[in-house]
Design a protein around this motif. Structure first.
Motif, mmCIF file in Angstrom:
data_model
loop_
_atom_site.group_PDB
_atom_site.id
_atom_site.type_symbol
_atom_site.label_atom_id
_atom_site.label_comp_id
_atom_site.label_asym_id
_atom_site.label_seq_id
_atom_site.Cartn_x
_atom_site.Cartn_y
_atom_site.Cartn_z
ATOM 1 N N LEU A 8 0.831 -1.216 0.000
ATOM 2 C CA LEU A 8 0.000 0.000 0.000
ATOM 3 C C LEU A 8 0.861 1.259 0.000
ATOM 4 O O LEU A 8 0.429 2.312 0.461
ATOM 5 C CB LEU A 8 -0.899 0.009 1.243
ATOM 6 N N TYR A 9 2.055 1.141 -0.530
ATOM 7 C CA TYR A 9 3.093 2.155 -0.397
ATOM 8 C C TYR A 9 2.612 3.563 -0.724
ATOM 9 O O TYR A 9 2.938 4.522 -0.020
ATOM 10 C CB TYR A 9 4.268 1.790 -1.310
ATOM 11 N N ALA A 10 1.834 3.727 -1.781
ATOM 12 C CA ALA A 10 1.458 5.065 -2.240
ATOM 13 C C ALA A 10 0.180 5.592 -1.599
ATOM 14 O O ALA A 10 -0.200 6.739 -1.836
ATOM 15 C CB ALA A 10 1.314 5.065 -3.763
ATOM 16 N N SER A 11 -0.473 4.791 -0.801
ATOM 17 C CA SER A 11 -1.759 5.199 -0.238
ATOM 18 C C SER A 11 -1.594 6.335 0.763
ATOM 19 O O SER A 11 -0.759 6.288 1.661
ATOM 20 C CB SER A 11 -2.426 4.001 0.456
ATOM 21 N N ARG A 12 -2.421 7.355 0.615
ATOM 22 C CA ARG A 12 -2.385 8.487 1.543
ATOM 23 C C ARG A 12 -2.923 8.096 2.917
ATOM 24 O O ARG A 12 -2.707 8.812 3.892
ATOM 25 C CB ARG A 12 -3.199 9.653 0.969
ATOM 26 N N LEU A 13 -3.624 6.969 2.974
ATOM 27 C CA LEU A 13 -4.154 6.499 4.253
ATOM 28 C C LEU A 13 -3.035 6.131 5.228
ATOM 29 O O LEU A 13 -3.261 6.050 6.437
ATOM 30 C CB LEU A 13 -5.058 5.286 4.031
ATOM 31 N N LEU A 14 -1.825 5.928 4.693
ATOM 32 C CA LEU A 14 -0.700 5.526 5.537
ATOM 33 C C LEU A 14 0.052 6.712 6.129
ATOM 34 O O LEU A 14 1.011 6.509 6.877
ATOM 35 C CB LEU A 14 0.276 4.656 4.735
#
Length: 335
Positions: free
Chosen positions: A256-262
Motif C-alpha cells: 500500500l506504499y502510495a496510499s495516503r491512508l498511511l
C-alpha cells in the motif's frame, strides 16, 4: 540511505500499539492483547535488520557502535535526565515515594531504563551484536542461538515470580541482558527475512496477500501453538508470532506504499522516538493523575481508550515542539 515509507509505517504501527497497550486496561480480549504484544516491540528490531540487509555497504562494528552511541546513547542520557527531573517534581508533590525515584535512578544505571527507555540499550546491543555476528561462520550463529534461547528461558524461569522489591532490584541487570539478546535474535530475523524476500518477485497485490496471511498465521499461533506443540512450544514461539507478524505488516505496508491512508503511520514512524519516550513516563502519568486523583474515576475500561485518543493531539504538539526547538533530543546530529 533514503527513508523507506513502508518501513516507517511499520515502525509507526509498532509505536502506536505500544502506546495503546500501555493505556488500554480491560477492553481488548486476551488473544488480541497478546497478539499485539508479540509484534509491537519486535517490529522495530525486524525493521532494523531489514534495513541492514538492504544496505550496499557495511559499517565495521566499531564504526556502527560510534554511530549508534550518538543516535541511541545520547537520547538515552538526555531523556533519563528529563524523566528523572519530572519524577522528582512529582516526588516533591508527594505523588511518588523516595523508593520509587531511587529505583528509577538505579534502573537507569544498569540500562534497564525508566519506562520505555529500556528499548534504546536493547536496540543498540541488538544491532551491534548482529553486525558482528553476521560476518561469522554459520556455526557461530548456531552457538549464539543456543546461548540466547538458554539464557532467555532460564531468565524467565528464575524471575517469572519475582514480585518483591529486593528481587526486582536483583532482576534489573539480568533483564537488560535478556532484552539485548532477544534484540539480536530479532534483528537477525529481519535481516534474513529481507534477504529471502529479495530473491522473490511479488506484485503489490501478492505482497499484501502474503503479508495478511502471515499476520493471520501469527494471530492463530497465539492461541493454538501450545495445544499443537505442547511442552516444546516455547522453543518455537520466538520464531513465529514475534517474527511473522512484523514481516507480515511490512509486506502489507509495502503493498500500500502510495496510499495516503498511511500518512498517519508514516508520521509516527518517523517520530517514533518522541512518542516512545514521552507517552508512558510523562503524558500517561499526567492523564492518570487527572482521571484518578482529580476526577475520581478508575483508570480502566473505555476510560483508558478515551485517554489514549485524547493523548494523541498532545503527543503531536510535543513532537512538533521537539522537532522545532530541541531536535537533538529525538534526532541527534549525524557526523
Amino acid at each position: 540511505m533514503t527513508r523507506l515509507r513502508y518501513l516507517d509505517c511499520a515502525k509507526g504501527l509498532g509505536i502506536l500499539c505500544i502506546s495503546f497497550l500501555h493505556y488500554e486496561n480491560g477492553v481488548l480480549s486476551g488473544p488480541a492483547n497478546t497478539f499485539i504484544g508479540t509484534f509491537m516491540i519486535t517490529i522495530f528490531y525486524v525493521v532494523t535488520g531489514w534495513l541492514m540487509a538492504m544496505k550496499e555497504s557495511r559499517d565495521t562494528t566499531r564504526v556502527l557502535a560510534a554511530k549508534r552511541l550518538r543516535s541511541l546513547g545520547l537520547p538515552y542520557l538526555y531523556w533519563t535526565g528529563i524523566i528523572l527531573a519530572f519524577d522528582c517534581i512529582l516526588w516533591a508533590a508527594g505523588y511518588y515515594s523516595s523508593y520509587f525515584v531511587a529505583r528509577e535512578a538505579y534502573k537507569s544505571v544498569v540500562l534497564r531504563g525508566i519506562g520505555t527507555l529500556w528499548f534504546l540499550p536493547a536496540l543498540f546491543f541488538g544491532e551491534i551484536g548482529w553486525n558482528w555476528l553476521r560476518n561469522k561462520r554459520k556455526l557461530w550463529w548456531i552457538v549464539a542461538l543456543v546461548i540466547i534461547m538458554a539464557y532467555t528461558h532460564y531468565y524467565y524461569v528464575t524471575f517469572a515470580h519475582a514480585t518483591g522489591s529486593t528481587m526486582k532490584i536483583v532482576q534489573a541487570p539480568f533483564h537488560t541482558i535478556s532484552n539485548a539478546l532477544r534484540a539480536v535474535l530479532y534483528v537477525a530475523s529481519g535481516y534474513l527475512c529481507c534477504k529471502l524476500y529479495s530473491k522473490i518477485q511479488l506484485t503489490a497485490f501478492a505482497e499484501g496477500c502474503v503479508g495478511l496471511g502471515l499476520c493471520i498465521l501469527a494471530y492463530y499461533s497465539v492461541s493454538n501453538l501450545h495445544s499443537l506443540l505442547g511442552a516444546v512450544s516455547w522453543l518455537f514461539w520466538p520464531f513465529i508470532a514475534p517474527v511473522l507478524g512484523p514481516v507480515g505488516f511490512i509486506l502489507i505496508f509495502k503493498s500500500l506504499y502510495a496510499s495516503r491512508l498511511l500518512n498517519f503511520f508514516d508520521y509516527w514512524g518517523r517520530n517514533s522516538l518522541s512518542l516512545m519516550v514521552t507517552h508512558y513516563s510523562i503524558v500517561q502519568v499526567c492523564a492518570t493523575i487527572i482521571i484518578v486523583n482529580l476526577l475520581g474515576l478508575s483508570f480502566t475500561g473505555w476510560t483508558t481508550i478515551i485517554a489514549f485518543i485524547c493523548s494523541l493531539p498532545i503527543q503531536y504538539l510535543i513532537t512538533e515542539g521537539l522537532n522545532r526547538y530541541a531536535p537533538q533530543l529525538i534526532r541527534p546530529r549525524k557526523k
